[in-house]
Scaffold this motif. Structure first.
Motif, PDB file in Angstrom:
ATOM      1  N   LYS A   1       3.419  13.298   0.807  1.00 17.78           N
ATOM      2  CA  LYS A   1       4.283  12.347   1.500  1.00 17.78           C
ATOM      3  C   LYS A   1       3.691  10.950   1.404  1.00 17.78           C
ATOM      4  CE  LYS A   1       6.021  15.685   4.928  1.00 17.78           C
ATOM      5  NZ  LYS A   1       7.470  15.470   4.774  1.00 17.78           N
ATOM      6  N   VAL A   2       4.550   9.952   1.573  1.00 15.02           N
ATOM      7  CA  VAL A   2       4.083   8.570   1.599  1.00 15.02           C
ATOM      8  C   VAL A   2       4.676   7.902   2.837  1.00 15.02           C
ATOM      9  CG1 VAL A   2       5.983   7.590   0.229  1.00 15.02           C
ATOM     10  CG2 VAL A   2       3.723   6.494   0.195  1.00 15.02           C
ATOM     11  N   LEU A   3       3.923   7.011   3.426  1.00 16.30           N
ATOM     12  CA  LEU A   3       4.355   6.328   4.642  1.00 16.30           C
ATOM     13  C   LEU A   3       5.240   5.144   4.276  1.00 16.30           C
ATOM     14  CD1 LEU A   3       3.945   6.365   7.752  1.00 16.30           C
ATOM     15  CD2 LEU A   3       2.162   4.641   7.400  1.00 16.30           C
TER      16      LEU A   3
ATOM     17  N   TYR B   1      -3.506   2.172  -3.130  1.00 15.57           N
ATOM     18  CA  TYR B   1      -3.118   3.431  -2.514  1.00 15.57           C
ATOM     19  C   TYR B   1      -4.236   3.890  -1.597  1.00 15.57           C
ATOM     20  CZ  TYR B   1      -5.951   6.567  -5.510  1.00 15.57           C
ATOM     21  OH  TYR B   1      -6.976   7.224  -6.141  1.00 15.57           O
ATOM     22  N   ALA B   2      -3.849   4.632  -0.569  1.00 13.06           N
ATOM     23  CA  ALA B   2      -4.795   5.160   0.404  1.00 13.06           C
ATOM     24  C   ALA B   2      -4.488   6.626   0.645  1.00 13.06           C
ATOM     25  CB  ALA B   2      -4.709   4.372   1.713  1.00 13.06           C
ATOM     26  N   LEU B   3      -5.498   7.371   1.087  1.00 10.24           N
ATOM     27  CA  LEU B   3      -5.357   8.803   1.340  1.00 10.24           C
ATOM     28  C   LEU B   3      -5.666   9.090   2.801  1.00 10.24           C
ATOM     29  CD1 LEU B   3      -7.152  10.154  -1.862  1.00 10.24           C
ATOM     30  CD2 LEU B   3      -4.722   9.648  -1.537  1.00 10.24           C
ATOM     31  N   VAL B   4      -4.749   9.818   3.463  1.00 11.16           N
ATOM     32  CA  VAL B   4      -4.834  10.066   4.898  1.00 11.16           C
ATOM     33  C   VAL B   4      -4.694  11.560   5.162  1.00 11.16           C
ATOM     34  CG1 VAL B   4      -3.688   9.667   7.115  1.00 11.16           C
ATOM     35  CG2 VAL B   4      -3.858   7.805   5.460  1.00 11.16           C
ATOM     36  N   LYS B   5      -5.490  12.075   6.079  1.00 10.30           N
ATOM     37  CA  LYS B   5      -5.307  13.455   6.529  1.00 10.30           C
ATOM     38  C   LYS B   5      -4.109  13.468   7.470  1.00 10.30           C
ATOM     39  CE  LYS B   5     -10.235  14.549   6.173  1.00 10.30           C
ATOM     40  NZ  LYS B   5     -10.147  15.203   4.863  1.00 10.30           N
TER      41      LYS B   5
ATOM     42  N   TYR C   1      -9.992   6.135   2.440  1.00  9.30           N
ATOM     43  CA  TYR C   1     -10.096   5.906   1.001  1.00  9.30           C
ATOM     44  C   TYR C   1      -8.994   4.941   0.568  1.00  9.30           C
ATOM     45  CZ  TYR C   1     -10.559   6.655  -3.998  1.00  9.30           C
ATOM     46  OH  TYR C   1     -10.745   6.452  -5.346  1.00  9.30           O
ATOM     47  N   LEU C   2      -9.396   3.866  -0.115  1.00 12.32           N
ATOM     48  CA  LEU C   2      -8.460   2.816  -0.513  1.00 12.32           C
ATOM     49  C   LEU C   2      -8.803   2.381  -1.926  1.00 12.32           C
ATOM     50  CD1 LEU C   2      -6.154   0.983   0.612  1.00 12.32           C
ATOM     51  CD2 LEU C   2      -7.948  -0.626   1.284  1.00 12.32           C
ATOM     52  N   LYS C   3      -7.786   2.335  -2.792  1.00 12.80           N
ATOM     53  CA  LYS C   3      -8.020   2.048  -4.213  1.00 12.80           C
ATOM     54  C   LYS C   3      -6.980   1.057  -4.731  1.00 12.80           C
ATOM     55  CE  LYS C   3      -9.503   3.049  -8.530  1.00 12.80           C
ATOM     56  NZ  LYS C   3     -10.898   3.033  -9.015  1.00 12.80           N
ATOM     57  N   GLN C   4      -7.455  -0.003  -5.409  1.00 16.65           N
ATOM     58  CA  GLN C   4      -6.525  -0.955  -6.014  1.00 16.65           C
ATOM     59  C   GLN C   4      -5.908  -0.346  -7.265  1.00 16.65           C
ATOM     60  OE1 GLN C   4      -7.923  -5.029  -6.481  1.00 16.65           O
ATOM     61  NE2 GLN C   4      -6.682  -5.266  -8.336  1.00 16.65           N
ATOM     62  N   THR C   5      -4.610  -0.606  -7.466  1.00 16.56           N
ATOM     63  CA  THR C   5      -3.920  -0.065  -8.635  1.00 16.56           C
ATOM     64  C   THR C   5      -3.576  -1.180  -9.621  1.00 16.56           C
ATOM     65  OG1 THR C   5      -1.802  -0.165  -7.424  1.00 16.56           O
ATOM     66  CG2 THR C   5      -3.033   1.917  -7.369  1.00 16.56           C
TER      67      THR C   5
ATOM     68  N   CYS D   1       0.819  -1.217   0.000  1.00 15.25           N
ATOM     69  CA  CYS D   1       0.000   0.000   0.000  1.00 15.25           C
ATOM     70  C   CYS D   1       0.852   1.266   0.000  1.00 15.25           C
ATOM     71  CB  CYS D   1      -0.907   0.023   1.220  1.00 15.25           C
ATOM     72  SG  CYS D   1      -2.042  -1.374   1.319  1.00 15.25           S
ATOM     73  N   ALA D   2       0.571   2.137  -0.954  1.00 16.01           N
ATOM     74  CA  ALA D   2       1.143   3.488  -0.945  1.00 16.01           C
ATOM     75  C   ALA D   2       0.157   4.374  -0.193  1.00 16.01           C
ATOM     76  CB  ALA D   2       1.361   3.995  -2.363  1.00 16.01           C
ATOM     77  N   ILE D   3       0.492   4.749   1.027  1.00 14.63           N
ATOM     78  CA  ILE D   3      -0.388   5.553   1.867  1.00 14.63           C
ATOM     79  C   ILE D   3       0.076   7.004   1.775  1.00 14.63           C
ATOM     80  CG2 ILE D   3      -1.301   5.902   4.195  1.00 14.63           C
ATOM     81  CD1 ILE D   3      -0.622   2.963   4.766  1.00 14.63           C
ATOM     82  N   PHE D   4      -0.722   7.833   1.112  1.00 13.59           N
ATOM     83  CA  PHE D   4      -0.340   9.221   0.868  1.00 13.59           C
ATOM     84  C   PHE D   4      -0.931  10.155   1.913  1.00 13.59           C
ATOM     85  CE2 PHE D   4      -0.301   7.454  -3.543  1.00 13.59           C
ATOM     86  CZ  PHE D   4       1.046   7.676  -3.830  1.00 13.59           C
TER      87      PHE D   4
END
Length: 245
Positions: A26-28, A113-117, A75-79, A15-18
Motif C-alpha cells: 500500500k502507499v499513503l 520513497y519510505a518504508l513503514v511498518k 527508511y528514506l531513499k531519494q529516487t 514521497c511514496a510512503i509504502f
C-alpha cells in the motif's frame, strides 16, 4: 548568459510512503489542497511539500515523512528528479503562490520513497491526518505526475531489495516465512514457488529462528524468524538469487 531570463527556486519533494498489510503493498495518499471548485476532495496525491530556505532536500523529505506518519528515522531513499515545466497546473501554482508566497511558473520536485511498518497504530494515526492507505495495484490516477513518481519509486524499491535487506523494514520485527514470501510477491507482482523459495532462503542463513510461534491465528501457527543482517551482507550474491524469480 542570456539577459533578463527569470529564474526561481521553486523546488519540492514528494514521497511514496509504502506499507505492507500482510497481503498487499500500500502507499499513503493525501487529499489535494486547493480551493479551486473544479477539484473535489477525491483528488489524491503523494505527500509532499515545498522545501524551506533553511533545509536540505533530505531534511524536507524527512519533514514530510514525520508529518505524514508521526515517526522519525524511517527508511528514506531519494529516487528521481521530475522537472517537466508543465508538471504543475495553473490552479496548483496559484495555490502555491497564495499559501507559500512563492510566485513561479513551474515547480521541480525530487522523489523519495519510505518504508513503514503498517500496523493498526499507524493506520489510526494516518486516518486522523485525513490520509488513506491504498493498494498500489488499485491506483490508476493521481494528480499531476504523481503516478509517474509512484511508479518510479516502486521500480527503485524493487532494485534496492536485491542489494540490501530493506524489505524487512516493511515486516514486523518477528515474522513468518509466509509473510516474507507474500511481501516479495506483492512488490514484484509475481507468484513464487513456495518450496524452492524456502529451500534457497534457509540455505542462505539470512533468517534466525526465534523459538517462538505465531499466536491468535485461525490456522496452524508458523515459526517466527528475525533477520540475520550480517549474513545478508556477507552473502549478497546468494541473496540476489533468493530474490530473483
Amino acid at each position: 548568459m542570456t539577459a533578463n531570463v527569470q529564474t526561481n527556486s521553486a523546488i519540492s519533494v514528494d514521497c511514496a510512503i509504502f506499507g505492507f498489510d500482510g497481503v498487499n503493498i500500500k502507499v499513503l495518499l493525501v487529499r489535494r489542497r486547493t480551493a479551486d471548485p473544479l477539484y473535489h476532495d477525491k483528488e489524491l496525491k503523494l505527500p509532499g511539500a515545498m522545501i524551506r530556505e533553511n533545509e536540505t532536500l533530505p531534511e524536507a523529505a524527512s519533514r514530510v515523512l514525520e508529518g505524514s506518519t508521526g515517526l522519525k528515522g524511517l527508511y528514506l531513499k531519494q529516487t528521481s528528479i521530475f522537472s517537466d515545466p508543465k508538471r504543475v497546473d495553473e490552479s496548483e501554482l496559484a495555490w502555491i503562490g497564495q499559501y507559500h508566497g512563492i510566485h513561479t511558473v513551474r515547480v521541480v520536485t525530487v522523489g523519495y520513497y519510505a518504508l513503514v511498518k503498517l500496523d493498526q497504530g499507524m493506520i489510526n494515526y494516518t486516518r486522523r491526518q485525513g490520509a488513506v492507505w491504498v493498494n498500489v495495484d488499485d491506483i490508476h490516477h493521481l494528480i499531476m505526475d504523481h503516478m509517474e513518481i509512484l511508479s518510479d519509486a516502486l521500480t527503485v524499491l524493487q532494485k534496492e531489495i536485491l542489494l540490501s535487506p530493506i524489505a524487512f523494514n516493511l515486516l514486523p520485527k518477528k515474522f513468518t516465512v509466509r509473510q516474507l514470501q507474500n511481501l516479495l510477491e506483492a512488490i514484484f507482482g509475481v507468484e513464487i514457488d513456495n518450496r524452492n523459495f524456502r529451500k534457497k532462503l534457509f540455505a542462505s542463513g539470512v533468517l534466525v529462528e526465534t523459538g517462538e510461534m505465531e499466536t491468535n491465528v485461525n490456522h496452524k501457527p508458523a515459526k517466527l524468524y528475525v533477520l540475520n543482517r550480517s549474513a545478508f551482507g556477507k552473502k549478497k550474491p546468494d541473496i540476489v538469487k533468493i530474490f530473483t524469480f
